[in-house]
Design an enzyme around this catalytic site. Structure first.
Site, PDB file in Angstrom:
ATOM      1  N   ARG A  77       1.184  -1.296  -0.015  1.00  0.00           N
ATOM      2  CA  ARG A  77      -0.111   0.153   0.077  1.00  0.00           C
ATOM      3  C   ARG A  77       0.995   1.127  -0.087  1.00  0.00           C
ATOM      4  O   ARG A  77       1.564   1.459   0.884  1.00  0.00           O
ATOM      5  CB  ARG A  77      -1.044   0.032   1.235  1.00  0.00           C
ATOM      6  CG  ARG A  77      -1.756   1.269   1.223  1.00  0.00           C
ATOM      7  CD  ARG A  77      -2.874   1.166   0.393  1.00  0.00           C
ATOM      8  NE  ARG A  77      -3.792   2.286  -0.007  1.00  0.00           N
ATOM      9  CZ  ARG A  77      -4.770   2.816   0.524  1.00  0.00           C
ATOM     10  NH1 ARG A  77      -5.298   2.353   1.674  1.00  0.00           N
ATOM     11  NH2 ARG A  77      -5.260   4.114   0.279  1.00  0.00           N
ATOM     12  N   GLY A  78       0.854   2.025  -1.046  1.00  0.00           N
ATOM     13  CA  GLY A  78       1.936   3.253  -1.239  1.00  0.00           C
ATOM     14  C   GLY A  78       1.903   4.163  -0.181  1.00  0.00           C
ATOM     15  O   GLY A  78       2.539   4.631   0.283  1.00  0.00           O
ATOM     16  N   ASP A  82       1.207   3.758   2.746  1.00  0.00           N
ATOM     17  CA  ASP A  82       1.653   3.552   4.257  1.00  0.00           C
ATOM     18  C   ASP A  82       3.156   3.471   3.934  1.00  0.00           C
ATOM     19  O   ASP A  82       3.955   3.709   4.919  1.00  0.00           O
ATOM     20  CB  ASP A  82       1.246   2.057   4.639  1.00  0.00           C
ATOM     21  CG  ASP A  82      -0.263   2.270   4.833  1.00  0.00           C
ATOM     22  OD1 ASP A  82      -0.864   3.379   5.339  1.00  0.00           O
ATOM     23  OD2 ASP A  82      -0.953   1.293   4.882  1.00  0.00           O
ATOM     24  N   THR A  83       3.772   2.716   2.770  1.00  0.00           N
ATOM     25  CA  THR A  83       5.191   2.185   2.851  1.00  0.00           C
ATOM     26  C   THR A  83       6.073   2.611   1.663  1.00  0.00           C
ATOM     27  O   THR A  83       7.080   2.205   1.834  1.00  0.00           O
ATOM     28  CB  THR A  83       5.081   0.782   3.084  1.00  0.00           C
ATOM     29  OG1 THR A  83       4.431   0.358   1.834  1.00  0.00           O
ATOM     30  CG2 THR A  83       4.584   0.329   4.395  1.00  0.00           C
ATOM     31  N   ARG A  84       5.454   3.330   0.656  1.00  0.00           N
ATOM     32  CA  ARG A  84       6.318   3.481  -0.434  1.00  0.00           C
ATOM     33  C   ARG A  84       7.528   4.424  -0.113  1.00  0.00           C
ATOM     34  O   ARG A  84       8.491   3.895  -0.906  1.00  0.00           O
ATOM     35  CB  ARG A  84       5.242   4.272  -1.387  1.00  0.00           C
ATOM     36  CG  ARG A  84       6.010   4.473  -2.917  1.00  0.00           C
ATOM     37  CD  ARG A  84       5.420   5.433  -3.723  1.00  0.00           C
ATOM     38  NE  ARG A  84       4.020   4.979  -3.974  1.00  0.00           N
ATOM     39  CZ  ARG A  84       3.650   3.925  -4.882  1.00  0.00           C
ATOM     40  NH1 ARG A  84       4.632   3.332  -5.451  1.00  0.00           N
ATOM     41  NH2 ARG A  84       2.383   3.742  -4.958  1.00  0.00           N
ATOM     42  N   GLY A 109     -12.480   1.129  -9.003  1.00  0.00           N
ATOM     43  CA  GLY A 109     -13.427   0.757 -10.250  1.00  0.00           C
ATOM     44  C   GLY A 109     -12.739   0.141 -11.215  1.00  0.00           C
ATOM     45  O   GLY A 109     -13.145  -0.451 -12.392  1.00  0.00           O
ATOM     46  N   GLU A 153      -5.067  -7.057  -6.494  1.00  0.00           N
ATOM     47  CA  GLU A 153      -3.764  -7.450  -6.652  1.00  0.00           C
ATOM     48  C   GLU A 153      -3.695  -8.732  -6.056  1.00  0.00           C
ATOM     49  O   GLU A 153      -2.908  -9.767  -6.629  1.00  0.00           O
ATOM     50  CB  GLU A 153      -2.900  -6.390  -6.545  1.00  0.00           C
ATOM     51  CG  GLU A 153      -1.570  -6.874  -6.902  1.00  0.00           C
ATOM     52  CD  GLU A 153      -0.494  -5.719  -6.653  1.00  0.00           C
ATOM     53  OE1 GLU A 153      -0.499  -4.789  -7.664  1.00  0.00           O
ATOM     54  OE2 GLU A 153       0.156  -5.582  -5.531  1.00  0.00           O
TER      55      GLU A 153
END
Length: 385
Positions: free
Chosen positions: A12-13, A15-17, A45, A79
């Site tokens: 999840r970008g 949070d952690t990117r 969507g 994903e």
């Protein structure tokens, strides 16, 4: 099957990117580990692109970093569903990283995870949300790294990179024997169905029967090296027949406790852990009974693989999940046979020429031919050529 990437990073970008993922990606690249990191997140969507699905399929490992807001992202969950589909069919290995989250909360879907799914259910198709729930539950059932068990992120990054490096090295070494088995991908696909790695049920015992000891052992070790990372503890017991020769069966249990490996393992106790045990080349029911004293205490999702040349052993032990391979052989045997076949005019001359060569390949071929009638030699020749 060769892979384009060693690692596919799912995260999840938000949070952690810019923190953990950037450090992990940099370290993996520094070690020449081919890593795919997608820098775009889809808006709600929109479907995952075929290119991204292909990147997942062409990766050897999927490192899924589950953080506080991971389950709140429909993109991440979509994903994850794709990742777990490839894990289920045996073409991908998943390595979960629980970053600031409790894996038990993910499995039970309580606390913040429950709130995130309530929001999904208010705006998404119910069947789709159900598939997301199942994928997250399955992921959380795999053994993974928890950030709470590490002093800091830098040590955690080094630990993850070390483990991936070792796994890739083992795959390279194992592939020298396993990947030279004819039809290795087909064998692995069939075995994955029998092993059912996503199951959280009681211990699953799978048998492998094949002629030719060296080929059977190569397949057993190849399977072990490719799936051991799914388990909290794992052990490969090679040549059980030799281990127990002239000794009491209790020695086999001692050998198991000596060789078992695991991250949080106290050697004494694998009770209730998710364990993989591969016991190669058994020839007596007593050997299986001795090991059963341990594996009957293994936790849910554990897998025990038994290989033997004696089919009756599986019948006597009541093992029903058995993979039978009549024609298990190395590529080199087929190549040798082809070379000779082009030089000889008759099938009988080919058999004689190959079997008379003083090599392990000739012995392997000889073992394969044992018990075959002459009337079937044409079919055998077709299968090899």
């Amino acid at each position: 099957m060769s892979k384009k990437y060693d690692v596919f990073l799912s995260f999840r970008g938000l949070d952690t990117r810019r923190s953990f993922i950037s450090f992990l990606y940099k370290e993996l690249v520094r070690r020449n580990i081919r890593t795919f990191k997608d820098d775009n997140e889809l808006k709600s969507g929109r479907k995952i692109s075929p290119e991204l699905v292909r990147a997942i399929e062409e990766s050897r490992y999927a490192v899924v970093v589950v953080s506080a807001n991971y389950a709140g992202s429909s993109w991440c969950l979509e994903e994850l569903v794709k990742i777990m589909e490839f894990v289920k069919n045996g073409s991908l290995t998943v390595m979960p990283i629980f970053y600031g989250v409790d894996p038990s909360h993910l499995r039970r879907q309580i606390g913040e995870v429950a709130e995130q799914f309530e929001k999904h259910e208010s705006r998404e198709d119910q069947q789709k949300v159900l598939s997301w729930r199942q994928a997250l539950t399955n992921l959380a059932s795999f053994s993974g790294d928890c950030s709470s068990k590490w002093d800091d992120d830098s040590k955690m990054v080094d630990g993850i990179a070390d483990r991936i490096s070792k796994k890739l090295m083992m795959i390279t070494q194992t592939s020298r024997s396993g990947s030279t088995l004819v039809g290795i991908n087909r064998h692995m696909k069939a075995l994955h169905k029998l092993m059912d790695l996503n199951s959280n049920k009681s211990v699953r015992v799978v048998g492998i029967w094949a002629r030719g000891g060296s080929c059977r052992s190569a397949l057993a070790r190849f399977v072990y090296q490719n799936i051991s990372q799914h388990f909290e503890s794992h052990c490969f017991l090679g040549n059980v027949k030799k281990i127990t020769k002239g000794r009491h069966m209790s020695h086999l249990r001692e050998e198991f406790l000596t060789k078992v490996q695991g991250k949080y393992l106290s050697k004494s106790r694998v009770k209730n852990q998710k364990v993989l045990l591969v016991a190669d080349d058994l020839n007596k029911l007593e050997q299986l009974d001795a090991l059963a004293e341990d594996f009957n205490c293994f936790g849910p999702g554990s897998v025990v693989i038994i290989t033997t040349q004696d089919k009756q052993l599986f019948v006597s032990a009541g093992i029903k999940n058995v993979y039978e391979v009549e024609l298990l052989r190395f590529q080199k045997v087929r190549q040798l046979f082809r070379q000779v076949a082009f030089k000889e005019r008759s099938i009988a001359a080919v058999f004689k020429s190959v079997c008379c060569r003083p090599t392990s390949l000739a012995l392997e071929w000889s073992g394969f031919r044992r018990g075959k009638s002459g009337s079937g030699s044409g079919k055998v020749l077709d299968s090899l050529l």
